[in-house]
Design an enzyme around this catalytic site. Structure first.
Site, PDB file in Angstrom:
ATOM      1  N   CYS A 282       0.960  -1.170  -0.089  1.00  0.00           N
ATOM      2  CA  CYS A 282      -0.175  -0.121   0.044  1.00  0.00           C
ATOM      3  C   CYS A 282       0.995   1.334  -0.033  1.00  0.00           C
ATOM      4  O   CYS A 282       1.181   1.796   0.954  1.00  0.00           O
ATOM      5  CB  CYS A 282      -1.075  -0.061   1.120  1.00  0.00           C
ATOM      6  SG  CYS A 282      -1.818  -1.591   1.402  1.00  0.00           S
ATOM      7  N   ALA A 283       1.479   1.544  -1.061  1.00  0.00           N
ATOM      8  CA  ALA A 283       2.692   2.386  -1.238  1.00  0.00           C
ATOM      9  C   ALA A 283       2.261   4.028  -1.278  1.00  0.00           C
ATOM     10  O   ALA A 283       3.158   4.714  -0.953  1.00  0.00           O
ATOM     11  CB  ALA A 283       3.409   2.132  -2.260  1.00  0.00           C
ATOM     12  N   PRO A 285       1.319   7.862  -0.238  1.00  0.00           N
ATOM     13  CA  PRO A 285       1.685   8.591  -1.386  1.00  0.00           C
ATOM     14  C   PRO A 285       3.235   8.438  -1.705  1.00  0.00           C
ATOM     15  O   PRO A 285       3.607   8.831  -2.479  1.00  0.00           O
ATOM     16  CB  PRO A 285       1.559  10.085  -0.744  1.00  0.00           C
ATOM     17  CG  PRO A 285       1.789   9.860   0.794  1.00  0.00           C
ATOM     18  CD  PRO A 285       1.222   8.544   1.217  1.00  0.00           C
ATOM     19  N   GLY A 286       3.818   7.414  -1.116  1.00  0.00           N
ATOM     20  CA  GLY A 286       5.359   7.250  -1.718  1.00  0.00           C
ATOM     21  C   GLY A 286       6.393   7.368  -0.625  1.00  0.00           C
ATOM     22  O   GLY A 286       7.785   7.227  -1.018  1.00  0.00           O
ATOM     23  N   GLY A 287       6.291   7.854   0.623  1.00  0.00           N
ATOM     24  CA  GLY A 287       7.645   8.186   1.478  1.00  0.00           C
ATOM     25  C   GLY A 287       8.438   6.988   1.616  1.00  0.00           C
ATOM     26  O   GLY A 287       9.564   6.837   1.550  1.00  0.00           O
ATOM     27  N   GLU A 307      -0.193   0.455  -5.242  1.00  0.00           N
ATOM     28  CA  GLU A 307      -1.190   1.426  -4.853  1.00  0.00           C
ATOM     29  C   GLU A 307      -2.613   1.312  -5.451  1.00  0.00           C
ATOM     30  O   GLU A 307      -2.641   1.104  -6.623  1.00  0.00           O
ATOM     31  CB  GLU A 307      -0.609   2.823  -4.888  1.00  0.00           C
ATOM     32  CG  GLU A 307      -1.665   4.039  -4.613  1.00  0.00           C
ATOM     33  CD  GLU A 307      -2.383   3.888  -3.190  1.00  0.00           C
ATOM     34  OE1 GLU A 307      -3.408   4.003  -3.008  1.00  0.00           O
ATOM     35  OE2 GLU A 307      -1.514   3.437  -2.188  1.00  0.00           O
ATOM     36  N   CYS A 410      -0.366   3.449  11.164  1.00  0.00           N
ATOM     37  CA  CYS A 410       0.084   5.067  11.752  1.00  0.00           C
ATOM     38  C   CYS A 410      -1.457   5.330  12.634  1.00  0.00           C
ATOM     39  O   CYS A 410      -2.091   6.115  12.736  1.00  0.00           O
ATOM     40  CB  CYS A 410      -0.004   6.001  10.627  1.00  0.00           C
ATOM     41  SG  CYS A 410       0.264   7.629  11.516  1.00  0.00           S
TER      42      CYS A 410
END
Length: 475
Positions: A282-283, A285-287, A307, A410
């Site tokens: 689940c990439a 937004p890419g951080g 994603e 998170c």
């Protein structure tokens, strides 16, 4: 009240009126903040993405940009409290107030209660945002004047007098009561319920911006910045990080140290072998994908970043562009699709390491995303927990024997963390000692009693409240 909450002093200047998009001279700090608060409420916009763009469009100077930032984020952070104050002063429920007027009243209430803005300016210049709606402006003027007549602490004490202890604490600390209870239950699980006041306070303390030096592209010590909980993380200097040349070229990125530790726990749990296949399920937004991509290039591994939403896949591609530039042909493969499709066909037992940064309530990032606390409801948790369990099942099917999964959220909510990984055994997975891995990455880090898992906390670790559990296949 912190200095940040009080906000910077700023010169008062005439207000320019309503908001023509093409004329940035017609916008000022209050208008930018009001419109961000309005768009978050009306359109579910994300303040951390919207506010910087609005500040640039309005061409605000440094002082006014700081004022707009404090006003927008502070208003969103304390929205529940402001709504109670507004409803009391207005004599009506907030759902009977139109969205534009309510957003205007919210920023007015914040100036009156938590910023060093003279009352007359807070009332007059805020009401001026509605001068194109005479009736609304008159109503807002009356409400804000009532708010200015009584110190907000006195009005709040009157409002909370008849509430339960939890409801009173929730309103006083700017948290929905259900979020407060969820945080308490997680701390109780660690035997640390007495830390709840410190956690609630930390949620309301705007965090310092944290940076990561991408391995192979940057040296963490090159900028001479203060360290963080991550071995490759640093605390950004004051000012706009987008002005740092290394941020511009992509060798450094803005990223919370907790997110860095979550990615590094997977990539550095044991030495990587050349030819390994890694998956960021689940990439967006890419951080974390950018950090994993840099680590993969250094290890000779290949990363696939998945994603579900096309526009978020685009964000992932932008996030990993610096790695692709530095190592042509060795960057990650970015794909779009539902992560639950993995583990079937040619993706069965295909990956050596899988990061499952699962969609969640986001209750661990309330410092950086102040509106997140008002965006979710308790009824959202069961559906998210079901999705998290389904994604974990897909990850288990896609994992090679002896491979590693990092289950990350998170959110510290037990239904999204412990309850999900407790199902791992039926999927043929067993926990790894994640605490030992994180302590190797960050010697001296304070960790609670969480068994094999790691639960980071803003008040303890200066990070988002990330949950990390490494899992592997049964032998």
């Amino acid at each position: 009240m912190t200095a940040r909450e009080r906000g910077p002093q700023r010169r008062q200047r005439p207000h320019a009126g309503s908001r023509p998009q093409a004329d940035t001279d017609a916008q000022n700090a209050r208008l930018v903040a009001r419109d961000v608060v309005l768009d978050v409420d009306r359109d579910d916009a994300y303040a951390n993405l919207l506010l910087p763009r609005r500040i640039r469009e309005a061409d605000l100077d440094t002082a006014d940009a700081g004022f707009a930032t404090e006003l927008a984020y502070g208003t969103l952070r304390w929205q529940g409290q402001h709504d109670a104050l507004i409803a009391d002063a207005a004599g009506r429920p907030i759902d009977e107030i139109d969205a534009e007027t309510l957003a205007t009243l919210r920023i007015g209430s914040h100036q009156l209660s938590r910023m060093r803005v003279p009352s007359h300016a807070a009332v007059h210049e805020t009401v001026a945002l509605l001068r194109h709606h005479r009736g609304r402006a008159g109503f807002a003027n009356a409400v804000l004047r009532r708010l200015s007549e009584v110190p907000f602490e006195e009005r709040l004490a009157t409002i909370t007098a008849g509430l339960s202890a939890d409801e009173r604490l929730a309103l006083e600390t700017g948290h929905p009561a259900w979020v407060l209870r969820a945080l308490r239950r997680t701390l109780e699980r660690e035997g640390a319920e007495d830390e709840l006041p410190a956690l609630l306070a930390a949620d309301n303390d705007p965090p310092a911006v944290q940076l990561v030096a991408l391995p192979g592209l940057a040296d963490p010590d090159e900028l001479g910045l203060e360290g963080s909980a991550s071995p490759i993380g640093r605390v950004a200097p004051s000012g706009d990080p987008a002005r740092i040349p290394q941020i511009v070229d992509g060798s450094w990125r803005v990223q919370d140290a907790g997110s860095q530790l979550a990615a590094l726990a997977l990539t550095r749990a044991r030495p990587a072998a050349a030819g390994e296949r890694w998956l960021d399920l689940c990439a967006g937004p890419g951080g974390k994908a950018a950090l994993m991509a840099a680590e993969a290039v250094a290890a000779g591994a290949a990363l696939e970043a998945n994603e579900v939403l096309p526009h978020r896949s685009k964000l992932v591609r932008e996030a990993v562009r610096a790695i692709e530039t530095a190592a042509p042909g060795r960057g990650p493969r970015v794909v779009t699709g539902d992560g639950r499709r993995y583990g079937e066909g040619d993706t069965a037992q295909a990956f050596d390491r899988i990061l499952l940064d699962a969609p969640c309530t986001g209750l661990g990032a309330l410092r950086r995303r102040p509106e997140a606390r008002w965006r979710k409801q308790p009824s959202d948790v069961p559906a998210l927990a079901t999705l998290q369990a389904e994604l974990l099942e897909a990850s288990a099917k896609a994992l090679k024997p002896g491979g590693i999964i990092a289950y990350v959220t998170c959110s510290p909510h037990l239904a999204e963390t412990r309850a999900v990984v407790e199902r791992a055994a039926v999927l043929g997975l067993v926990p790894l000692d994640t605490r030992a891995v994180v302590r190797e990455l960050s010697p001296g880090i304070a960790l609670g009693e969480t068994g094999d898992a790691v639960q980071l906390w803003p008040h303890r670790n200066g990070t988002d409240a990330m949950f990390i559990q490494l899992l592997t296949t049964k032998s």
